[in-house]
Design a protein around this motif. Sequence first.
Motif, PDB file in Angstrom:
ATOM      1  N   ALA A  67       0.937  -1.362  -0.010  1.00 58.19           N
ATOM      2  CA  ALA A  67      -0.115  -0.118   0.027  1.00 58.19           C
ATOM      3  C   ALA A  67       0.773   1.299   0.094  1.00 58.19           C
ATOM      4  CB  ALA A  67      -1.058  -0.011   1.157  1.00 58.19           C
ATOM      5  N   SER A  68       1.859   1.041   0.708  1.00 52.53           N
ATOM      6  CA  SER A  68       2.676   2.472   0.684  1.00 52.53           C
ATOM      7  C   SER A  68       3.361   2.407  -0.526  1.00 52.53           C
ATOM      8  CB  SER A  68       3.833   2.102   1.903  1.00 52.53           C
ATOM      9  OG  SER A  68       4.980   1.195   1.372  1.00 52.53           O
ATOM     10  N   MET A  69       3.629   1.562  -1.404  1.00 54.50           N
ATOM     11  CA  MET A  69       4.396   1.610  -2.714  1.00 54.50           C
ATOM     12  C   MET A  69       3.188   2.374  -3.887  1.00 54.50           C
ATOM     13  SD  MET A  69       6.502  -1.561  -3.024  1.00 54.50           S
ATOM     14  CE  MET A  69       7.961  -1.814  -1.763  1.00 54.50           C
ATOM     15  N   LEU A  70       1.771   1.623  -3.682  1.00 54.25           N
ATOM     16  CA  LEU A  70       0.503   2.053  -4.270  1.00 54.25           C
ATOM     17  C   LEU A  70       0.269   3.591  -4.337  1.00 54.25           C
ATOM     18  CD1 LEU A  70      -1.515  -0.983  -4.373  1.00 54.25           C
ATOM     19  CD2 LEU A  70      -0.447  -0.315  -6.253  1.00 54.25           C
ATOM     20  N   VAL A  71       0.201   3.916  -3.038  1.00 53.14           N
ATOM     21  CA  VAL A  71      -0.192   5.230  -2.965  1.00 53.14           C
ATOM     22  C   VAL A  71       0.995   6.343  -3.480  1.00 53.14           C
ATOM     23  CG1 VAL A  71       1.084   5.752  -0.645  1.00 53.14           C
ATOM     24  CG2 VAL A  71      -0.947   6.880  -1.045  1.00 53.14           C
ATOM     25  N   ARG A  72       2.046   5.991  -3.567  1.00 49.95           N
ATOM     26  CA  ARG A  72       3.177   6.689  -4.391  1.00 49.95           C
ATOM     27  C   ARG A  72       2.933   6.645  -5.871  1.00 49.95           C
ATOM     28  NH1 ARG A  72       8.694   4.934  -1.823  1.00 49.95           N
ATOM     29  NH2 ARG A  72       7.506   2.862  -1.694  1.00 49.95           N
ATOM     30  N   VAL A  73       2.149   5.463  -6.420  1.00 53.27           N
ATOM     31  CA  VAL A  73       1.859   5.636  -7.858  1.00 53.27           C
ATOM     32  C   VAL A  73       0.988   6.707  -8.071  1.00 53.27           C
ATOM     33  CG1 VAL A  73       0.757   4.224  -9.490  1.00 53.27           C
ATOM     34  CG2 VAL A  73       2.121   2.884  -7.925  1.00 53.27           C
ATOM     35  N   LEU A  74      -0.107   7.001  -6.972  1.00 50.59           N
ATOM     36  CA  LEU A  74      -1.161   7.933  -7.223  1.00 50.59           C
ATOM     37  C   LEU A  74      -0.234   9.175  -7.381  1.00 50.59           C
ATOM     38  CD1 LEU A  74      -3.893   6.550  -4.781  1.00 50.59           C
ATOM     39  CD2 LEU A  74      -3.876   6.497  -7.254  1.00 50.59           C
ATOM     40  N   GLY A  75       0.689   9.516  -6.335  1.00 54.81           N
ATOM     41  CA  GLY A  75       1.395  10.551  -6.435  1.00 54.81           C
ATOM     42  C   GLY A  75       1.814  10.958  -7.739  1.00 54.81           C
ATOM     43  N   VAL A  76       2.713  10.204  -8.347  1.00 58.69           N
ATOM     44  CA  VAL A  76       3.258  10.007  -9.676  1.00 58.69           C
ATOM     45  C   VAL A  76       2.298  10.259 -10.754  1.00 58.69           C
ATOM     46  CG1 VAL A  76       5.062   8.931 -11.107  1.00 58.69           C
ATOM     47  CG2 VAL A  76       5.126   8.763  -8.976  1.00 58.69           C
ATOM     48  N   ALA A  77       1.089   9.884 -10.781  1.00 58.36           N
ATOM     49  CA  ALA A  77       0.161   9.886 -11.810  1.00 58.36           C
ATOM     50  C   ALA A  77      -0.270  11.330 -11.954  1.00 58.36           C
ATOM     51  CB  ALA A  77      -1.024   8.517 -11.535  1.00 58.36           C
ATOM     52  N   LEU A  78      -0.125  12.018 -10.693  1.00 52.92           N
ATOM     53  CA  LEU A  78      -0.950  13.227 -10.605  1.00 52.92           C
ATOM     54  C   LEU A  78       0.084  14.246 -11.362  1.00 52.92           C
ATOM     55  CD1 LEU A  78      -2.381  13.369  -7.327  1.00 52.92           C
ATOM     56  CD2 LEU A  78      -3.802  13.366  -9.465  1.00 52.92           C
ATOM     57  N   THR A 108       8.872   5.992 -13.015  1.00 51.90           N
ATOM     58  CA  THR A 108       8.857   6.000 -11.686  1.00 51.90           C
ATOM     59  C   THR A 108       7.631   5.278 -11.314  1.00 51.90           C
ATOM     60  OG1 THR A 108      10.383   7.597 -11.329  1.00 51.90           O
ATOM     61  CG2 THR A 108       8.914   7.070  -9.560  1.00 51.90           C
ATOM     62  N   GLY A 109       6.521   5.704 -11.718  1.00 51.02           N
ATOM     63  CA  GLY A 109       5.251   5.010 -11.454  1.00 51.02           C
ATOM     64  C   GLY A 109       4.953   3.715 -11.853  1.00 51.02           C
ATOM     65  N   VAL A 110       5.723   3.372 -12.866  1.00 52.55           N
ATOM     66  CA  VAL A 110       5.590   1.886 -13.368  1.00 52.55           C
ATOM     67  C   VAL A 110       6.498   0.991 -12.383  1.00 52.55           C
ATOM     68  CG1 VAL A 110       6.544   0.177 -15.192  1.00 52.55           C
ATOM     69  CG2 VAL A 110       5.085   2.302 -15.857  1.00 52.55           C
ATOM     70  N   ALA A 111       7.583   1.568 -12.042  1.00 52.86           N
ATOM     71  CA  ALA A 111       8.392   0.843 -10.778  1.00 52.86           C
ATOM     72  C   ALA A 111       7.728   0.650  -9.796  1.00 52.86           C
ATOM     73  CB  ALA A 111       9.705   1.754 -10.873  1.00 52.86           C
ATOM     74  N   TYR A 112       6.800   1.778  -9.172  1.00 58.23           N
ATOM     75  CA  TYR A 112       6.339   1.665  -7.892  1.00 58.23           C
ATOM     76  C   TYR A 112       5.112   0.353  -8.077  1.00 58.23           C
ATOM     77  CZ  TYR A 112       8.369   5.631  -6.003  1.00 58.23           C
ATOM     78  OH  TYR A 112       9.096   6.817  -5.441  1.00 58.23           O
ATOM     79  N   LEU A 113       4.359   0.450  -9.208  1.00 56.89           N
ATOM     80  CA  LEU A 113       3.552  -0.490  -9.609  1.00 56.89           C
ATOM     81  C   LEU A 113       3.814  -1.753  -9.440  1.00 56.89           C
ATOM     82  CD1 LEU A 113       0.594  -0.661  -9.842  1.00 56.89           C
ATOM     83  CD2 LEU A 113       0.953  -0.603 -12.216  1.00 56.89           C
TER      84      LEU A 113
END
Length: 439
Positions: free
Chosen positions: A87-98, A181-186
């Motif tokens: 979850a800590s990684m997924l929430v960063r995906v949201l950040g990068v997507a924005l 970065t978003g792909v890596a976090y996902l």
Amino acid sequence: MATPTRIRPRDLLRALGGPRYAVALAVDALGTGLLRPFLLLYGVTVLRLSAPVTGTAMTAGVVAGLVCMPAVGRWLDRGARSTVVAASMLVRVLGVALLPAAPPGNVWLFAAAALFLGIGNQAWPAAHAALVATVARGRERDAALAGSRALRNAGLGAGALLATACLAGGATALQALAAVTGVAYLAAAALAWSVRVHAHPAAAEDNANGNEPTPRMRALLAANVIYAFCLNVPEVALPLVLVTQMHASPVWPAAIFVANTVLVITLQVPVTVLMSRFPRGSALAIAGVVLTASYLGFLAATSLGHGWGAPAVAAVSVVCTLGEIIYAGSATALVTALAPAHVLGRTLARFQLSTGFGLAVSPAVITALAPRGPAALWGGLAAATLLSASAVPAGHARSRDTEERRSGAGASMTKTDGPSATSCTPPSAPAAYGPSPAP
């Protein structure tokens, strides 16, 4: 059980959570290294925000991440482990997507991105430490925490190098780095979730019914705020002093930062294993003494003038890095050793609050002290760190270490990478932990 003086790579990998989790850590660190050092540049270059506005949004994200830590601690104490890491990684995906969704001049979407990135960055250390504490025991756990830090620094360094090579592409390159970065976090979140490590709720209930109190650790947490300053010395204090006060070439702080990264990667595990000869609290106190000595060394080095000053600062920075390594290898390990199982998550969350607060205020403190002269900066840091070292509860850590050696708890491991995850616990250690059933 005798205190180990070495650990085999296979045992270290198992104690870390298994190959799949190690890959997740590496991918996550690589993605973080691609963007985090250049997030400020993204706001200024791509979104055309002013530097003060961008910095304020990033600081707000860090603060918001700290505010979320009590909830993360409660979630961990309900038994979640790999789920919280993912979850800590997924929430960063949201950040990068924005970030690519934010039009130029829009500070609110950038602030929202910084918010999600801050939440993930603050939640991850506590969740990761809880997972490792579930998988491993005793000094193997300490070595695993050290190994994960070395692996993370390697990923961060590699990501930063790749990003630096791509910066010639300007705004387009920064947008591409954000996407990667978003792909890596996902990918890292999927790998971390797939190991399915969970603490059985029954174990937490058994511990809660016992007589072991929740540790207060007020002195330790207050000391940790000051200890955390050392993590920003290579990035904030030394560039400020070398470039703006000693008028040295920017090559010096860059070389010191690279040397710091290489030393952490190569020495974190060996030094942590070597320091296992001492109780964890004593090791943390030793770290404070080493850091104090390095701060006094910086004070002496800055008085040498332009000719020898920069090389002397670079030499002393090796001592500072050694203190940082001892601190990083003992602090989280001490907290996990002191915390009863039923409040491990909340205890780690409190510890991360103190670390995050120290990291948040240290740039402001350092930049406020530096104009007042080397004595104010390095003398102040030395005095505060030595005082903090004297506050470390070495006696409590020693008793816990003794209990671990007597119980043989270091042999308790959880296998997480096989087709069907299994728990392997020796008769002398309680069968407290294991993986959650597959969904």
